[in-house]
Design a protein around this motif. Structure first.
Motif, PDB file in Angstrom:
ATOM      1  N   GLU A   1       9.498 -59.226 -79.208  1.00  0.00           N
ATOM      2  CA  GLU A   1       9.810 -57.830 -78.896  1.00  0.00           C
ATOM      3  C   GLU A   1       8.933 -57.004 -80.131  1.00  0.00           C
ATOM      4  OE1 GLU A   1      11.767 -56.440 -76.909  1.00  0.00           O
ATOM      5  OE2 GLU A   1      13.220 -58.024 -76.551  1.00  0.00           O
ATOM      6  N   PRO A   2       8.674 -55.660 -79.687  1.00  0.00           N
ATOM      7  CA  PRO A   2       7.882 -55.087 -80.735  1.00  0.00           C
ATOM      8  C   PRO A   2       8.761 -54.971 -82.162  1.00  0.00           C
ATOM      9  CG  PRO A   2       8.183 -53.743 -78.699  1.00  0.00           C
ATOM     10  CD  PRO A   2       9.033 -55.031 -78.619  1.00  0.00           C
ATOM     11  N   GLY A   3       7.832 -55.050 -83.152  1.00  0.00           N
ATOM     12  CA  GLY A   3       8.183 -55.042 -84.585  1.00  0.00           C
ATOM     13  C   GLY A   3       8.500 -56.578 -84.742  1.00  0.00           C
ATOM     14  N   ASP A   4       8.553 -57.543 -84.044  1.00  0.00           N
ATOM     15  CA  ASP A   4       8.838 -58.972 -84.466  1.00  0.00           C
ATOM     16  C   ASP A   4       7.613 -59.499 -85.421  1.00  0.00           C
ATOM     17  OD1 ASP A   4      10.869 -59.157 -83.110  1.00  0.00           O
ATOM     18  OD2 ASP A   4      10.264 -60.552 -81.637  1.00  0.00           O
ATOM     19  N   LEU A   5       7.540 -60.330 -86.124  1.00  0.00           N
ATOM     20  CA  LEU A   5       6.635 -60.678 -87.107  1.00  0.00           C
ATOM     21  C   LEU A   5       6.262 -62.038 -86.986  1.00  0.00           C
ATOM     22  CD1 LEU A   5       4.862 -60.078 -89.758  1.00  0.00           C
ATOM     23  CD2 LEU A   5       6.914 -61.086 -90.959  1.00  0.00           C
ATOM     24  N   ILE A   6       4.979 -62.633 -86.807  1.00  0.00           N
ATOM     25  CA  ILE A   6       4.671 -64.087 -86.775  1.00  0.00           C
ATOM     26  C   ILE A   6       3.666 -64.307 -87.599  1.00  0.00           C
ATOM     27  CG2 ILE A   6       3.671 -65.558 -84.880  1.00  0.00           C
ATOM     28  CD1 ILE A   6       3.871 -63.773 -82.501  1.00  0.00           C
ATOM     29  N   ASN A   7       4.130 -65.325 -88.499  1.00  0.00           N
ATOM     30  CA  ASN A   7       3.419 -66.126 -89.346  1.00  0.00           C
ATOM     31  C   ASN A   7       2.551 -67.122 -88.759  1.00  0.00           C
ATOM     32  OD1 ASN A   7       4.394 -64.331 -91.352  1.00  0.00           O
ATOM     33  ND2 ASN A   7       5.882 -65.950 -92.260  1.00  0.00           N
ATOM     34  N   THR A   8       1.113 -67.005 -88.784  1.00  0.00           N
ATOM     35  CA  THR A   8       0.586 -68.044 -88.245  1.00  0.00           C
ATOM     36  C   THR A   8       0.016 -69.395 -88.293  1.00  0.00           C
ATOM     37  OG1 THR A   8      -1.783 -67.004 -88.844  1.00  0.00           O
ATOM     38  CG2 THR A   8      -0.515 -65.985 -86.815  1.00  0.00           C
ATOM     39  N   GLY A   9       0.616 -69.796 -90.017  1.00  0.00           N
ATOM     40  CA  GLY A   9       0.211 -70.830 -90.505  1.00  0.00           C
ATOM     41  C   GLY A   9      -0.845 -70.643 -91.771  1.00  0.00           C
ATOM     42  N   THR A  10      -0.698 -71.877 -92.470  1.00  0.00           N
ATOM     43  CA  THR A  10      -1.399 -71.804 -93.661  1.00  0.00           C
ATOM     44  C   THR A  10      -2.428 -72.720 -94.009  1.00  0.00           C
ATOM     45  OG1 THR A  10      -1.293 -71.332 -96.276  1.00  0.00           O
ATOM     46  CG2 THR A  10      -0.152 -73.326 -95.168  1.00  0.00           C
ATOM     47  N   PRO A  11      -3.596 -72.658 -94.495  1.00  0.00           N
ATOM     48  CA  PRO A  11      -4.662 -73.622 -94.763  1.00  0.00           C
ATOM     49  C   PRO A  11      -4.363 -74.558 -95.896  1.00  0.00           C
ATOM     50  CG  PRO A  11      -5.372 -71.537 -95.744  1.00  0.00           C
ATOM     51  CD  PRO A  11      -4.272 -71.208 -94.906  1.00  0.00           C
ATOM     52  N   GLU A  12      -5.180 -75.670 -96.111  1.00  0.00           N
ATOM     53  CA  GLU A  12      -5.036 -76.649 -97.133  1.00  0.00           C
ATOM     54  C   GLU A  12      -4.983 -75.686 -98.700  1.00  0.00           C
ATOM     55  OE1 GLU A  12      -7.844 -79.541 -97.901  1.00  0.00           O
ATOM     56  OE2 GLU A  12      -9.574 -78.217 -97.277  1.00  0.00           O
TER      57      GLU A  12
END
Length: 284
Positions: free
Chosen positions: A237-248
């Motif tokens: 939905e509009p306004g939803d937040l996605i954290n896409t992952g972290t590097p080493e």
């Protein structure tokens, strides 16, 4: 143009800035939320600022809040950099690894981060964060997914590793949803100014010492693939937040100590600014 929210928690003022001048957005919207994004608010705000239709705003000395209002969902992608998967003792996934954080973990980019009572394994994770701008369900392709993104910002996916891994019961959210565990911002940059989110350097330090240093081009599943794949099993939905992952470069690797009271965590992403937080011991 940079979209921000300035003011104390619960009383933030939505503003837009070109890096020099700051304009008040309250004539267009009460907040930077899903309704604003879905209605084309980012584009309307940029047009209004260019036309001189917005009042100036003096935010000197004001707290910088998260650049979006509290989202309905915070969806996180795990093990999305191969080197981070290896340092965590896991194989790179064949499909996106998904977990959720409570929306009330979202705080401003300079707010204190609270170490849970008794925690000895609180960790940092710099991540490219995606904000959804249009409802997305059963998208046909990753290419279609990019049109559903409002913009990008920086997230620190703070993690308590004991709760995440040893007390998890088979899922990670228990170690991810402590209070203050998702600093966000300082600003939201519209997708049209960032593109597909690739090629952005992201980094972190603790007490001035380097920790993470990578680029979003190393994502196993890129932004378009993440949004596309998520849309196959959940409605975004509009306004939803996605954290896409972290590097080493996190403490879980065993190469660095975990965070302690008084530590200073700084992190940043090209064009999206920098965060700086002080670790504080939480009390029950």
């Amino acid at each position: 143009m940079r979209f921000m929210r300035l003011g104390e928690p619960g009383a933030e003022v939505p503003v837009v800035s070109d890096g020099d001048v700051v304009w008040d957005l309250r004539s267009l919207t009460a907040d930077l939320d899903g309704a604003f994004f879905a209605s084309g608010g980012l584009e309307r705000a940029e047009v209004a600022a260019a036309a001189g239709e917005l009042a100036g705003f003096d935010g000197s000395g004001m707290r910088v809040g998260a650049p979006i209002a509290r989202p309905a969902a915070v969806i996180c992608i795990g093990m999305n950099y191969a080197a981070h998967a290896r340092e965590s003792g896991s194989q790179p996934p064949s499909d996106i690894v998904v977990f959720y954080k409570h929306p009330n973990t979202v705080i401003g980019p300079y707010d204190d981060i609270m170490i849970p009572p008794g925690s000895a394994t609180t960790d940092w994770e710099v991540e490219l964060a995606v904000v959804i701008g249009r409802r997305a369900r059963y998208l046909a392709s990753p290419e279609e997914a990019l049109a559903h993104i409002a913009g990008y910002t920086i997230a620190n996916d703070v993690s308590e590793r004991d709760y995440q891994l040893e007390r998890s019961g088979g899922q990670w959210s228990k170690g991810k949803s402590f209070e203050t565990f998702n600093p966000l911002g300082p600003w939201l940059l519209p997708a049209g100014q960032v593109g597909d989110g690739s090629g952005l350097r992201l980094w972190s330090t603790v007490n001035g010492q380097p920790r993470q240093d990578s680029t979003t081009s190393d994502l196993i599943f890129n932004v378009a693939q993440i949004v596309y794949r998520l849309s196959q099993f959940t409605v975004l939905e509009p306004g939803d937040l996605i954290n896409t992952g972290t590097p080493e470069g996190v403490a879980l690797s065993g190469r660095f100590p975990y965070l302690e009271n008084g530590d200073i965590v700084e992190l940043g992403i090209d064009r999206l600014g920098e965060q700086r937080a002080t670790m504080r011991a939480a009390t029950a």
